[in-house]
Design an enzyme around this catalytic site. Structure first.
Site, PDB file in Angstrom:
ATOM      1  N   SER A  47      -0.963  43.802  17.814  1.00 31.69           N
ATOM      2  CA  SER A  47      -1.156  42.491  18.441  1.00 31.69           C
ATOM      3  C   SER A  47      -2.186  42.519  19.564  1.00 31.69           C
ATOM      4  O   SER A  47      -2.313  43.499  20.288  1.00 31.69           O
ATOM      5  CB  SER A  47       0.184  42.013  18.999  1.00 31.69           C
ATOM      6  OG  SER A  47      -0.004  40.961  19.920  1.00 31.69           O
ATOM      7  N   TYR A 107      -6.293  37.178  18.958  1.00 33.34           N
ATOM      8  CA  TYR A 107      -6.164  35.818  19.484  1.00 33.34           C
ATOM      9  C   TYR A 107      -7.535  35.456  20.005  1.00 33.34           C
ATOM     10  O   TYR A 107      -8.001  36.060  20.966  1.00 33.34           O
ATOM     11  CB  TYR A 107      -5.154  35.759  20.633  1.00 33.34           C
ATOM     12  CG  TYR A 107      -3.712  35.612  20.207  1.00 33.34           C
ATOM     13  CD1 TYR A 107      -3.334  34.673  19.256  1.00 33.34           C
ATOM     14  CD2 TYR A 107      -2.721  36.391  20.792  1.00 33.34           C
ATOM     15  CE1 TYR A 107      -2.007  34.527  18.893  1.00 33.34           C
ATOM     16  CE2 TYR A 107      -1.391  36.250  20.436  1.00 33.34           C
ATOM     17  CZ  TYR A 107      -1.046  35.309  19.486  1.00 33.34           C
ATOM     18  OH  TYR A 107       0.270  35.157  19.131  1.00 33.34           O
ATOM     19  N   LYS A 120      -4.121  34.564   9.729  1.00 31.52           N
ATOM     20  CA  LYS A 120      -2.658  34.510   9.830  1.00 31.52           C
ATOM     21  C   LYS A 120      -2.228  33.180  10.452  1.00 31.52           C
ATOM     22  O   LYS A 120      -2.730  32.807  11.510  1.00 31.52           O
ATOM     23  CB  LYS A 120      -2.160  35.665  10.697  1.00 31.52           C
ATOM     24  CG  LYS A 120      -0.661  35.660  10.973  1.00 31.52           C
ATOM     25  CD  LYS A 120      -0.248  36.921  11.721  1.00 31.52           C
ATOM     26  CE  LYS A 120       1.244  36.991  11.963  1.00 31.52           C
ATOM     27  NZ  LYS A 120       1.670  36.192  13.132  1.00 31.52           N
TER      28      LYS A 120
HETATM   29  C1  LIG Z   1       8.596  39.034  19.897  1.00 29.89           C
HETATM   30  C2  LIG Z   1       7.530  38.525  18.982  1.00 29.89           C
HETATM   31  C3  LIG Z   1       6.200  38.572  19.394  1.00 29.89           C
HETATM   32  C4  LIG Z   1       5.188  38.123  18.538  1.00 29.89           C
HETATM   33  N1  LIG Z   1       3.885  38.232  18.934  1.00 29.89           N
HETATM   34  C5  LIG Z   1       2.893  37.870  18.079  1.00 29.89           C
HETATM   35  C6  LIG Z   1       1.534  38.085  18.429  1.00 29.89           C
HETATM   36  O1  LIG Z   1       1.218  38.604  19.499  1.00 29.89           O
HETATM   37  N2  LIG Z   1       0.600  37.700  17.533  1.00 29.89           N
HETATM   38  C7  LIG Z   1       0.897  37.132  16.330  1.00 29.89           C
HETATM   39  O2  LIG Z   1      -0.002  36.804  15.552  1.00 29.89           O
HETATM   40  N3  LIG Z   1       2.184  36.947  15.966  1.00 29.89           N
HETATM   41  C8  LIG Z   1       3.189  37.309  16.803  1.00 29.89           C
HETATM   42  N4  LIG Z   1       4.494  37.148  16.424  1.00 29.89           N
HETATM   43  C9  LIG Z   1       4.807  36.615  15.071  1.00 29.89           C
HETATM   44  C10 LIG Z   1       4.905  37.757  14.051  1.00 29.89           C
HETATM   45  O3  LIG Z   1       3.650  38.327  13.803  1.00 29.89           O
HETATM   46  C11 LIG Z   1       5.462  37.271  12.713  1.00 29.89           C
HETATM   47  O4  LIG Z   1       4.702  36.177  12.270  1.00 29.89           O
HETATM   48  C12 LIG Z   1       6.943  36.891  12.749  1.00 29.89           C
HETATM   49  O5  LIG Z   1       7.664  37.715  13.647  1.00 29.89           O
HETATM   50  C13 LIG Z   1       7.533  37.011  11.352  1.00 29.89           C
HETATM   51  O6  LIG Z   1       8.841  36.558  11.314  1.00 29.89           O
HETATM   52  P1  LIG Z   1      10.136  37.523  11.391  1.00 29.89           P
HETATM   53  O7  LIG Z   1      10.238  37.931  12.829  1.00 29.89           O
HETATM   54  O8  LIG Z   1      11.231  36.636  10.956  1.00 29.89           O
HETATM   55  O9  LIG Z   1       9.907  38.701  10.468  1.00 29.89           O
HETATM   56  C14 LIG Z   1       5.518  37.581  17.263  1.00 29.89           C
HETATM   57  C15 LIG Z   1       6.864  37.551  16.869  1.00 29.89           C
HETATM   58  C16 LIG Z   1       7.856  38.012  17.693  1.00 29.89           C
HETATM   59  C17 LIG Z   1       9.281  37.981  17.217  1.00 29.89           C
END
Ligand SMILES: Cc1cc2nc3c(=O)[nH]c(=O)nc-3n(C[C@H](O)[C@H](O)[C@H](O)COP(=O)(O)O)c2cc1C
Length: 388
Positions: free
Chosen positions: A109, A132, A252
């Site tokens: 990330s 981002y 994404k």
């Molecule tokens: C704690 C947390 C932080 C996240 N941070 C980012 C991020 O920095 N960038 C991003 O594109 N998605 C981020 N996401 C989304 C995840 O990449 C992903 O789309 C999502 O967690 C998928 O769903 P799931 O948790 O049910 O598997 C984050 C998700 C969580 C739970």
């Protein structure tokens, strides 16, 4: 940690919950507004039914596949999440090592709590970098670093132009950087391992500068800068980025098919159907219900992936049967990290590897190539769009 009673990802989530303060647990588990989309991502898999094949020779099952030309041990990758240091001091480096050991890929990330070079050095294997986009100057500087560190693909997240409303975080007075409030200290008493880790940090592990608690705080500050900065990205920015980044480019946060052809015409190699795990636009449908529409629109010209709510090997098989090339998980590996550091992430990887292989054997599909649309039951009660 004793894994005897950890039979699935819900068990692991409970184990993680016992180890970290409430505010940290909620920051990971939660979503935006009413969390309708968080729940729907998972629920929607129950509307899809698998049709097993008769007399299949499943003496050997091979779950390996490719993702953008790279061989992976299974069609399951690790989604970018920005909170790893909150779960455990081994942070993104620990996740990256576990991913590479398992033979799969971690998308690091932009809001990671360790520098991308440090994570790449720890991984010693293929990684993606999630961007981002803020502005051209900072993206350009970042791309130079990402390229120099050897990341194999750039993954641009497009669903986060503004911060969403996370009500659990507001109730918990959750801040980034995390402040040691009396309340957090109180919960820390019952979470001694996490509190010690948080207060002491680990010199050299979180190297945003300084050591101990200062290092941890510096890492959170970095995270805060990324998170609070506008992440608005336009079609023009995509055109610029495609020129600027020479490697594979993945988008994404796509939730509709109609806009995919334009992305592919512009040179996009992969599309992640994602609603950010229900953390951005609440009320968006489950991701799995959108996969058929996106697969149809993409028409084999790019790879399609999906994330959100994947907790079982059979969830992965359903996504593949609907045309996805691979899936991503987010929260499950954070629960592994929170419960038992890097070992916990490795546990999650082997859990999914064996669930996918067992599912393939029971479905009668010994290779990934054998999984096709015929594996989905026509009698299934469809989620929106699935059988459209
Ligand atoms: C704690 C947390 C932080 C996240 N941070 C980012 C991020 O920095 N960038 C991003 O594109 N998605 C981020 N996401 C989304 C995840 O990449 C992903 O789309 C999502 O967690 C998928 O769903 P799931 O948790 O049910 O598997 C984050 C998700 C969580 C739970």
């Amino acid at each position: 940690m004793n894994y005897d009673n950890i039979l699935n990802m819900d068990d692991l989530e409970r184990a993680a919950r016992r180890r970290v303060p409430r505010a940290v647990f909620d920051a990971v588990a939660g979503g935006s507004d009413d969390e309708i989309t968080v729940r729907e991502n998972r629920r929607a898999y129950r509307d899809i039914w698998l049709r097993q094949k008769a007399f299949a020779d499943v003496r050997t099952v091979d779950a390996s596949t490719t993702v953008l030309g790279e061989r992976v041990s299974m069609p399951l990758l690790l989604a970018p999440t920005g909170m790893a240091r909150m779960a455990d001091s081994s942070a993104e480096s620990g996740v990256a090592r576990a991913a590479v050991k398992a033979g799969t890929i971690f998308a690091v990330s932009s809001a990671a709590s360790q520098p991308l070079e440090q994570i790449a050095a720890a991984a010693q294997g293929p990684l993606w970098y999630q961007l981002y986009y803020a502005d051209r100057d900072s993206a350009s500087a970042m791309i130079d670093r990402v390229e120099a560190a050897g990341y194999s693909a750039l993954c641009l997240t497009i669903d986060s132009a503004v911060l969403s409303k996370r009500e659990r975080d507001a109730r918990n007075r959750f801040t980034i950087p995390l402040r040691m409030t009396p309340k957090l200290l109180m919960t820390g008493v019952s979470k001694p391992r996490w509190t010690k880790d948080f207060l002491l940090g680990k010199t050299g592990r979180v190297s945003q500068g300084g050591s101990g608690m200062f290092a941890a705080r510096a890492a959170y500050r970095n995270l805060a800068t990324v998170l609070t900065h506008s992440k608005l990205v336009t079609w023009d920015d995509l055109a610029w980025l495609r020129e600027r980044w020479p490697g594979k480019l993945v988008i994404k946060g796509v939730m509709r098919g109609d806009e995919c052809p334009r992305m592919i015409d512009m040179g996009v190699d992969g599309i992640v159907v994602s609603n950010h795990g229900g953390r951005q636009l609440d009320g968006s449908p489950s991701t799995i219900s959108v996969v058929p529409e996106v697969v149809q629109a993409v028409d084999g010209r790019a790879e399609v992936y999906v994330d959100g709510g994947i907790r079982r090997g059979t969830d992965v098989l359903k996504a593949l049967a609907l045309g996805a090339q691979a899936c991503f998980i987010g929260r499950p590996y954070i629960w592994g990290l929170a419960a038992d550091g890097e070992t916990g992430v490795s546990f999650v990887m082997s859990f999914f590897q064996s669930e996918i292989e067992r599912g393939m054997a029971l479905l009668g599909t010994p290779t990934i190539a054998d999984i096709d649309r015929s594996a989905i039951g026509m009698e299934a009660r469809p989620a929106v769009g699935v059988l459209a």
